[in-house]
Design a protein around this motif. Sequence first.
Motif, PDB file in Angstrom:
ATOM      1  N   LEU A  53       0.860  -1.181   0.024  1.00 31.54           N
ATOM      2  CA  LEU A  53      -0.027   0.181   0.085  1.00 31.54           C
ATOM      3  C   LEU A  53       0.903   1.246  -0.108  1.00 31.54           C
ATOM      4  O   LEU A  53       0.597   2.105  -0.864  1.00 31.54           O
ATOM      5  CB  LEU A  53      -0.956   0.135   1.402  1.00 31.54           C
ATOM      6  N   TYR A  54       1.763   1.348   1.075  1.00 31.86           N
ATOM      7  CA  TYR A  54       2.530   2.549   1.047  1.00 31.86           C
ATOM      8  C   TYR A  54       3.608   2.827   0.447  1.00 31.86           C
ATOM      9  O   TYR A  54       4.190   3.721   0.162  1.00 31.86           O
ATOM     10  CB  TYR A  54       2.811   2.807   2.735  1.00 31.86           C
ATOM     11  N   GLY A  55       4.494   1.443   0.028  1.00 32.36           N
ATOM     12  CA  GLY A  55       5.590   1.518  -0.623  1.00 32.36           C
ATOM     13  C   GLY A  55       5.404   1.777  -1.964  1.00 32.36           C
ATOM     14  O   GLY A  55       6.395   2.164  -2.808  1.00 32.36           O
ATOM     15  N   ILE A  56       4.396   1.211  -2.703  1.00 31.53           N
ATOM     16  CA  ILE A  56       4.168   1.054  -4.331  1.00 31.53           C
ATOM     17  C   ILE A  56       2.708   1.811  -4.496  1.00 31.53           C
ATOM     18  O   ILE A  56       2.445   2.847  -5.276  1.00 31.53           O
ATOM     19  CB  ILE A  56       4.099  -0.194  -4.900  1.00 31.53           C
ATOM     20  N   ASN A  57       1.687   1.379  -4.078  1.00 32.65           N
ATOM     21  CA  ASN A  57       0.314   1.353  -4.639  1.00 32.65           C
ATOM     22  C   ASN A  57      -0.283   2.854  -4.305  1.00 32.65           C
ATOM     23  O   ASN A  57      -0.670   3.448  -5.421  1.00 32.65           O
ATOM     24  CB  ASN A  57      -0.757   0.405  -4.149  1.00 32.65           C
ATOM     25  N   LEU A  58      -0.252   3.317  -3.180  1.00 34.69           N
ATOM     26  CA  LEU A  58      -0.809   4.504  -2.843  1.00 34.69           C
ATOM     27  C   LEU A  58       0.383   5.597  -3.718  1.00 34.69           C
ATOM     28  O   LEU A  58       0.107   6.885  -3.847  1.00 34.69           O
ATOM     29  CB  LEU A  58      -0.863   4.799  -1.307  1.00 34.69           C
ATOM     30  N   LYS A  59       1.754   5.218  -3.710  1.00 40.17           N
ATOM     31  CA  LYS A  59       2.709   6.278  -4.056  1.00 40.17           C
ATOM     32  C   LYS A  59       2.333   6.595  -5.458  1.00 40.17           C
ATOM     33  O   LYS A  59       2.511   7.818  -5.861  1.00 40.17           O
ATOM     34  CB  LYS A  59       3.982   5.727  -4.007  1.00 40.17           C
ATOM     35  N   TYR A  60       1.827   5.651  -6.164  1.00 42.62           N
ATOM     36  CA  TYR A  60       1.589   6.119  -7.818  1.00 42.62           C
ATOM     37  C   TYR A  60       0.181   5.968  -7.911  1.00 42.62           C
ATOM     38  O   TYR A  60      -0.184   6.184  -9.276  1.00 42.62           O
ATOM     39  CB  TYR A  60       2.605   4.818  -8.494  1.00 42.62           C
ATOM     40  N   LYS A  61      -0.558   5.830  -7.140  1.00 46.15           N
ATOM     41  CA  LYS A  61      -2.237   6.271  -6.889  1.00 46.15           C
ATOM     42  C   LYS A  61      -2.881   5.118  -7.693  1.00 46.15           C
ATOM     43  O   LYS A  61      -3.695   4.566  -7.286  1.00 46.15           O
ATOM     44  CB  LYS A  61      -2.459   7.612  -7.348  1.00 46.15           C
ATOM     45  N   ARG A  62      -2.654   5.032  -9.252  1.00 52.12           N
ATOM     46  CA  ARG A  62      -3.490   4.224 -10.137  1.00 52.12           C
ATOM     47  C   ARG A  62      -3.479   2.716  -9.711  1.00 52.12           C
ATOM     48  O   ARG A  62      -4.620   2.077  -9.508  1.00 52.12           O
ATOM     49  CB  ARG A  62      -2.898   4.323 -11.466  1.00 52.12           C
ATOM     50  N   PRO A  63      -2.319   2.172  -9.468  1.00 51.12           N
ATOM     51  CA  PRO A  63      -2.177   0.951  -8.830  1.00 51.12           C
ATOM     52  C   PRO A  63      -3.264   0.738  -7.753  1.00 51.12           C
ATOM     53  O   PRO A  63      -3.823  -0.448  -7.583  1.00 51.12           O
ATOM     54  CB  PRO A  63      -0.924   0.476  -8.505  1.00 51.12           C
ATOM     55  N   PHE A  64      -3.273   1.645  -6.766  1.00 59.02           N
ATOM     56  CA  PHE A  64      -4.121   1.296  -5.590  1.00 59.02           C
ATOM     57  C   PHE A  64      -5.501   1.339  -5.838  1.00 59.02           C
ATOM     58  O   PHE A  64      -6.428   0.650  -5.370  1.00 59.02           O
ATOM     59  CB  PHE A  64      -3.834   2.602  -4.526  1.00 59.02           C
ATOM     60  N   PHE A  65      -6.043   2.274  -6.896  1.00 61.45           N
ATOM     61  CA  PHE A  65      -7.582   2.459  -7.334  1.00 61.45           C
ATOM     62  C   PHE A  65      -7.779   1.233  -8.121  1.00 61.45           C
ATOM     63  O   PHE A  65      -9.114   1.011  -8.075  1.00 61.45           O
ATOM     64  CB  PHE A  65      -7.585   3.813  -8.032  1.00 61.45           C
ATOM     65  N   ILE A  66      -6.974   0.717  -8.857  1.00 66.03           N
ATOM     66  CA  ILE A  66      -7.053  -0.378  -9.619  1.00 66.03           C
ATOM     67  C   ILE A  66      -7.415  -1.785  -8.432  1.00 66.03           C
ATOM     68  O   ILE A  66      -8.497  -2.339  -8.803  1.00 66.03           O
ATOM     69  CB  ILE A  66      -6.141  -0.773 -10.593  1.00 66.03           C
TER      70      ILE A  66
END
Length: 477
Positions: A376-389
């Motif tokens: 979550l914090y290392g990758i997905n939220l950092k680049y936003k789109r991966p998190f919302f996908i």
Amino acid sequence: MKYEKQINSIMKNLGSEDNIISLVHCVTRLRFTVKNKDAVNVKNLENVNGVLKVIEVGSQIQVVIGTQVKEVFKEVKELYPNIIKSDEMVAEIDDESEKKKKNIISVLLDTISSIFTPFLGLISGAGILKGLLAVCINAGWLISDSGTYQILNAAADGVFKFLPVILAFTAAEKFKTDKFVAVGVALALVYPNMIEAYTNGDALSFVGIPVTLVSYTSTVIPIILTVYVLSKLEKFLEKIVPSMIKIFLIPLLCLAILVPAAFLVIGPVSDLVGNSLASGYQILVGINPIIAGWVLGTVWPFLIILGVHWAFFPIVFMNLEKYGRDTFFTIAGPNNFAQAGAAFGVFMKTKNKGVKQIAGSASVSALIAGITEPALYGINLKYKRPFFIGVFFTGIASAIVAWSGAGTTTYIGTNLLTLPARIGVGFGGFLFACALAFFGTAITTYFFGFNDGMVKTEEFEEIEEIEEVQGSVVESN
């Protein structure tokens, strides 16, 4: 010490040791309760090497560290022993004026978090053991009346059967009351003779007052409320009992007053509340499981970000106690695979060595251990789109799980190792949903959710620093 520089920087940006009321940790976070939030420099705190994220919930500052949080916590205790304060020191600091500054929601979330987080590792391990035993029984590797199974089942099931005893201890720490008296009260609630009386439907009375018998094994709310009342009773008795006889008279009076009160009033009323919550959840899912599952799955990642997902523990345990199985955490389970898939999509797409290292280890952490914070914090939220996908596919997958009726008979997280624990009703739908969450998120992220143009030049060095502190999740597992 390995983390000394990191810890000193964290403490400095929290406003020094004097600004901290207490500290506990969960699976990935240091949870500091502070006196003055204005003294906390959140921006600088987030820039400390090894800190993945800082989250504010009520009076609590949650510092997301990663899977080695337990090691960091141990070094904090050695470097700053006064942070882990005695009950008396905490009671003195956390006075009525401080309590008035907190709203009801923040107090409730902080209370539940403080009571449950200290033993998350224990119940997770016991849950996995129960799941593995179920696999062994279904596969014919063990039989239920063998000594091997009975001993291992006692190791796993004992934690849940006598959960009120563990909760009494952690609740006593939270409410600043005598831990041993609290445990004594809990032991009375799960005393074998009382359990037998409930099972047999015996009619009991106390000084002529009829007792509504309830089975308190595996329950949550009754013991928490009882320990809260204990904390008030003990403070009152401290004021009126002579000092020379306090050591035995206060425990005597607490047991003699509170145990009957628990059986007569507190237990039956709180059990009714708990059953109503469990029934309410079942009704909501029963009305339209697809919509209910989609809502829960879509909201769940945001609850994790806020660090309040543990607040739903009581519903899980009430479901297990009332119905013998829980669907709540099973419905939310695909989120772990979705966040793992998002990180894996980034891992496959990126050519940046630093990003690839973090994304790969974070994906494995979520898949194998069910710990999603590094992803979550290392990758997905950092680049936003991966998190919302990931949120999108979690919603769909959770709707499928709810529709299938999948659940489990014990508390257990969701990862590759615990999938067999869901064997039974809806297991096929659950497997399909988890696969959809992982592969759907990974493929969509690969093609549409990430490119190396999103990585800022300075982020490479930042990721390398985090990786140095966090270590490899693959190696730690």
